[in-house]
Design a protein around this motif. Sequence first.
Motif: not given
Length: 98
Positions: A37-52, A78-83, A88-89
């Motif tokens: 429920a807390d979701g994950v930031m796009i930046e973290d998805i990038n770090a985890i899935c794309f090695a940044g 569901s997504g919220t926010g920009d940049g 996402y959650r």
Amino acid sequence: MSNLCSCCGQPLPEMREGIRLTPLKAHIFDVIKRAGADGVMIEDINAICFAGRTTASNVRNHVVQINDALLETDFRISGTGDGWKGLYRLIKQKVRAL
């Protein structure tokens, strides 16, 4: 590591919530689902899935494609926010009658 086709050596699709996803999209889905429920930031998805090594726009494009695949299920992302601050959650919803 994903399973590979014995004929051509390409990664085989993986199943999530009854839909077929590429190994990368399945990994993104898993990261978002694991965030709860807390979701994950796009930046973290990038770090985890794309090695940044990708852009926020590319992460969003993958999520849109995952959501397209999820249309016939009870789930959507569901997504919220920009940049890079986007969040996402995974949410469960009722399937719409066609």
